[in-house]
Write an enzyme that holds these catalytic residues in place. Structure first.
Site, short mmCIF file in Angstrom:
data_model
loop_
_atom_site.label_atom_id
_atom_site.label_comp_id
_atom_site.label_asym_id
_atom_site.label_seq_id
_atom_site.Cartn_x
_atom_site.Cartn_y
_atom_site.Cartn_z
N SER A 56 -19.14 -71.22 3.02
CA SER A 56 -17.90 -71.03 2.24
C SER A 56 -17.05 -72.29 2.36
O SER A 56 -17.30 -73.14 3.23
CB SER A 56 -17.13 -69.83 2.80
OG SER A 56 -16.62 -70.14 4.09
N ASP A 93 -20.75 -71.07 -1.14
CA ASP A 93 -20.31 -69.69 -1.43
C ASP A 93 -18.87 -69.74 -1.97
O ASP A 93 -18.00 -70.38 -1.37
CB ASP A 93 -20.34 -68.93 -0.08
CG ASP A 93 -20.22 -67.44 -0.24
OD1 ASP A 93 -20.51 -66.92 -1.33
OD2 ASP A 93 -19.85 -66.77 0.76
N GLY A 190 -15.63 -58.19 3.43
CA GLY A 190 -14.96 -57.90 4.70
C GLY A 190 -15.51 -56.67 5.41
O GLY A 190 -16.44 -56.00 4.93
N HIS A 222 -22.50 -59.65 -3.85
CA HIS A 222 -21.65 -60.09 -2.73
C HIS A 222 -21.22 -58.84 -1.96
O HIS A 222 -21.49 -57.71 -2.36
CB HIS A 222 -20.41 -60.81 -3.29
CG HIS A 222 -20.70 -62.20 -3.71
ND1 HIS A 222 -20.18 -63.29 -3.06
CD2 HIS A 222 -21.47 -62.69 -4.72
CE1 HIS A 222 -20.63 -64.39 -3.65
NE2 HIS A 222 -21.42 -64.06 -4.66
N SER A 225 -22.33 -56.15 3.31
CA SER A 225 -22.46 -55.73 4.70
C SER A 225 -22.38 -54.21 4.78
O SER A 225 -21.70 -53.57 3.98
CB SER A 225 -21.37 -56.37 5.56
OG SER A 225 -21.74 -57.69 5.89
N ILE A 266 -24.57 -61.38 2.97
CA ILE A 266 -24.18 -60.64 4.18
C ILE A 266 -23.52 -61.62 5.15
O ILE A 266 -24.14 -62.58 5.58
CB ILE A 266 -25.42 -59.97 4.82
CG1 ILE A 266 -26.00 -58.93 3.85
CG2 ILE A 266 -25.04 -59.32 6.16
CD1 ILE A 266 -27.33 -58.35 4.27
N ASP A 267 -22.30 -61.34 5.49
CA ASP A 267 -21.56 -62.17 6.44
C ASP A 267 -20.91 -61.29 7.52
O ASP A 267 -21.14 -61.46 8.72
CB ASP A 267 -20.49 -62.99 5.69
CG ASP A 267 -19.78 -63.99 6.59
OD1 ASP A 267 -20.15 -64.11 7.77
OD2 ASP A 267 -18.84 -64.66 6.12
N SER A 268 -20.13 -60.31 7.08
CA SER A 268 -19.34 -59.52 8.04
C SER A 268 -20.20 -58.84 9.11
O SER A 268 -19.80 -58.79 10.28
CB SER A 268 -18.52 -58.45 7.30
OG SER A 268 -17.62 -59.08 6.42
O1 G3H Z 1 -17.05 -64.00 0.93
C1 G3H Z 1 -16.66 -64.66 1.88
C2 G3H Z 1 -17.53 -64.94 3.05
O2 G3H Z 1 -17.65 -63.83 3.88
C3 G3H Z 1 -17.05 -66.16 3.77
O3 G3H Z 1 -15.92 -65.91 4.51
O4 G3H Z 1 -14.29 -67.63 3.74
O5 G3H Z 1 -13.99 -66.48 5.94
O6 G3H Z 1 -15.82 -68.15 5.62
P1 G3H Z 1 -14.93 -67.12 4.98
P1 13P Z 2 -19.59 -59.18 3.47
O1 13P Z 2 -18.15 -59.40 3.84
O2 13P Z 2 -19.81 -57.77 3.01
O3 13P Z 2 -20.54 -59.55 4.53
O4 13P Z 2 -19.89 -60.11 2.19
C1 13P Z 2 -20.16 -61.47 2.35
C2 13P Z 2 -20.12 -62.21 1.05
O5 13P Z 2 -20.11 -61.68 -0.03
C3 13P Z 2 -20.14 -63.69 1.13
O6 13P Z 2 -19.99 -64.28 -0.12
ZN ZN Z 3 -18.80 -63.17 -1.52
#
Ligand code: G3H
Ligand code: 13P
Ligand code: ZN
Length: 320
Positions: A56, A93, A190, A222, A225, A266-268
């Protein structure tokens, strides 16, 4: 100008074509640091999965763009050393401007997202088209977005979903030339997606309608999670204060991955897994002060989470 090809990376075109045919989705995992990158690559090598390493703009500021590029290059070599040269995409991203996308392409990214979803339809098309024209000169693939997800992404916060309008997708794809399209069908960013008592639901009916309008076109989800309840409970049992929340059920994501959805973000869940492992060590062994003693277990837990997603949710194992 650094070409991603010289770094050993690939763009997403061929990966999506195979995923579409094979009825699975490529994992797009966000990373900001070495432990996350190691966990992603180790999980993907062990399961023989292709992967999208996702950065990101916040991650870029946090980790430094030059370091991130060398880390992605390192990831290619690391995968080989672990025994399998899996295909690796380096993807921006939620790019929010032409300049950011251009800069990433010049720094070795093989794929970018231009997120014009907060703009008017025509402005979104104009911005996306501009990025596509530049990116395609360098054989870099582009993801656009139509519809707005609820939740927080970088500094942008939306209270409610605005579902993608199926009647717009054909025109958008044709006029922009994008390689893939992120859509809004009920997922959100999130760790707080649905409150207890709410029924989480992805609108697979809207997805089916979109697929009818643009058959075999790669779709991106997107905010995917699942907010594993055991991990949330673990965090809170070691002094965390996370609110109750429900994520996207994995069986719904599995269904989506069998369709035209070729990329799942998937990030969260990874953030939650790392936090749980770190809290556990710090509470159980308060005498520890060597970061390796808590970042090591966090990396192990992250790797297990990613392997689970690959094998049981996305179906991308053995596709590298
Ligand atoms: O969609 C956003 C991603 O989870 C990246 O999050 O902008 O806090 O790095 P961030
Ligand atoms: P989550 O917050 O559900 O993991 O989504 C991550 C995402 O869409 C990153 O672009
Ligand atoms: Zn996203």
């Amino acid at each position: 100008m650094i070409s991603y090809k010289d770094l050993g990376l690939v763009n997403s075109r061929e990966l999506f074509a195979k995923a579409m045919k094979g009825g699975y989705a490529i994992p797009a995992f966000n990373f900001n640091n070495m432990e996350q990158m190691q966990a992603i690559i180790a999980a993907c090598v062990e399961t023989r999965s292709p992967v999208i390493l996702q950065v990101s703009s916040g991650a870029r500021k946090y980790a430094n763009q030059t370091l991130l590029r060398y880390m992605a290059q390192g990831a290619v070599e690391y995968a080989k050393e672990l025994g399998c040269a899996i295909p690796i995409v380096l993807h921006l991203d939620h790019g929010d401007s032409f300049e950011l996308c251009k800069n990433c392409i010049e720094y070795g990214f093989s794929s970018v997202m231009i997120d014009g979803s907060h703009l008017s339809y025509e402005e979104n098309i104009a911005l996306t088209r501009r990025v596509v024209e530049y990116a395609h000169q360098h054989d870099v693939t582009v993801e656009g977005e139509l519809g707005v997800l609820a939740g927080v992404e970088d500094d942008v916060k939306a209270e409610h979903h605005t579902y993608t309008k199926p009647e717009e997708v054909e025109d958008f794809v044709k006029r922009t030339g994008v390689d893939s399209l992120a859509i809004s069908i009920g997922t959100s960013h999130g760790a707080y997606k649905f409150k207890p008592g709410q029924k989480p639901e992805i609108r697979l009916d809207i997805l089916a309608e979109i697929e009818k309008r643009i058959p075999n076109f790669p779709i991106v989800l997107h905010g995917s999670s699942s907010v594993p309840q055991d991990i949330v409970a673990e965090i809170n049992s070691y002094g965390g204060k996370l609110k109750d929340s429900i994520g996207i059920p994995e069986d719904q994501l599995r269904k989506a991955a069998r369709s035209a959805v070729c990329k799942v973000n998937i990030d969260s869940d990874g953030r939650l897994a790392m936090t749980a492992a770190i809290r556990k060590v710090l509470v159980e062994k308060p005498e520890e002060f060597d970061p390796r003693k808590y970042l090591g277990p966090a990396r192990d837990k992250l790797k297990e989470l990613y392997k689970h997603k690959i094998v049981h949710v996305l179906g991308s194992d053995n596709k590298a």
